[in-house]
Design an enzyme around this catalytic site. Structure first.
Site, PDB file in Angstrom:
ATOM      1  N   HIS A  20      -7.608 -13.898   2.135  1.00 16.72           N
ATOM      2  CA  HIS A  20      -6.859 -12.619   1.880  1.00 16.72           C
ATOM      3  C   HIS A  20      -7.717 -11.523   1.284  1.00 16.72           C
ATOM      4  O   HIS A  20      -7.147 -10.299   1.089  1.00 16.72           O
ATOM      5  CB  HIS A  20      -5.530 -13.258   1.018  1.00 16.72           C
ATOM      6  CG  HIS A  20      -4.434 -12.530   1.350  1.00 16.72           C
ATOM      7  ND1 HIS A  20      -4.041 -11.950   2.576  1.00 16.72           N
ATOM      8  CD2 HIS A  20      -3.118 -12.466   0.744  1.00 16.72           C
ATOM      9  CE1 HIS A  20      -2.945 -11.451   2.556  1.00 16.72           C
ATOM     10  NE2 HIS A  20      -2.491 -11.457   1.796  1.00 16.72           N
ATOM     11  N   ASN A  66       0.840  -7.327  -2.657  1.00 15.34           N
ATOM     12  CA  ASN A  66       2.217  -6.690  -2.130  1.00 15.34           C
ATOM     13  C   ASN A  66       2.581  -5.410  -2.786  1.00 15.34           C
ATOM     14  O   ASN A  66       3.549  -4.911  -2.514  1.00 15.34           O
ATOM     15  CB  ASN A  66       3.195  -7.877  -2.358  1.00 15.34           C
ATOM     16  CG  ASN A  66       3.242  -9.071  -1.636  1.00 15.34           C
ATOM     17  OD1 ASN A  66       2.340  -9.251  -0.898  1.00 15.34           O
ATOM     18  ND2 ASN A  66       4.009 -10.098  -2.108  1.00 15.34           N
ATOM     19  N   ASN A 112       1.841  -7.660   4.216  1.00 15.78           N
ATOM     20  CA  ASN A 112       2.550  -7.143   3.127  1.00 15.78           C
ATOM     21  C   ASN A 112       1.693  -6.137   2.462  1.00 15.78           C
ATOM     22  O   ASN A 112       2.392  -5.127   1.854  1.00 15.78           O
ATOM     23  CB  ASN A 112       3.048  -8.392   2.097  1.00 15.78           C
ATOM     24  CG  ASN A 112       4.160  -9.167   2.619  1.00 15.78           C
ATOM     25  OD1 ASN A 112       4.663  -8.778   3.557  1.00 15.78           O
ATOM     26  ND2 ASN A 112       3.842 -10.344   2.231  1.00 15.78           N
TER      27      ASN A 112
END
Length: 187
Positions: A20, A66, A112
């Site tokens: 990520h 996010n 996100n």
């Protein structure tokens, strides 16, 4: 001309070099190659480098994935960077590992970070460089997969793919998005 290159990721040692965080890894590599250091600033870590008269502001948001839009909006406004000079570097589950795709706009594809950036900026019309991380995980295992580390085979190829992503970033700033997409998206 100024450009904002936002590499997405999550801060903290537990996320260091996870799938990520590939956006962080790409901007880290650009900074290292240029011999510049990141400074802790509002909403993120930034550094600036120059390439052939272009000023690249590299950003690693400290907002967590996010809420990436807060950092991107703040630095676009603070540095007075036009939206067309924004490039977001992000991981992508839908692409095989190491595949690089540059797009001038598009959906968030369930990511996100991209979702929050689009919501915060009020548009999906910003450039993004998607770095494929593959999707070799069992049903229900997506979160563990994206927050996990690259396997041995991937780690062996990672430096070359990160360098290729850096070349795309530089081309985006020097040649523009259309020429860069034509040159690199075929590979």
């Amino acid at each position: 001309m100024k450009y904002l290159i936002a590499g997405l990721g999550n801060i903290g040692p537990e996320y260091h070099e996870t799938r990520h965080n590939i956006g962080f890894m790409v901007v880290d590599a650009l900074a290292k190659a240029a011999g510049v250091q990141f400074n802790d600033g509002r909403y993120g870590f930034t550094t600036t480098l120059s390439i052939k008269g272009r000023q690249l502001i590299l950003l690693k948001p400290s907002t967590y994935m996010n809420l990436s839009g807060n950092a991107v909006r703040y630095w676009l406004q603070k540095e007075n960077v036009p939206l067309e000079n924004l490039l977001v570097v992000v991981d992508d589950l839908a692409l095989p590992f190491g595949t690089l795709r540059l797009k001038g706009k598009g959906s968030d594809a369930g990511h996100n970070g991209l979702k929050h950036i689009a919501a915060t900026l009020g548009t999906q019309a910003y450039a993004r460089l998607r770095f494929g991380i593959g999707n070799d995980f069992p049903r229900g295992g997506q979160i563990d997969y994206v927050l996990g580390h690259f396997n041995e085979d991937e780690q062996a190829l990672l430096p070359q793919r990160i360098e290729a992503a850096g070349e795309i970033v530089k081309s985006f700033c020097l040649a523009g998005i259309d020429i860069t997409m034509n040159q690199f998206n075929k590979k």
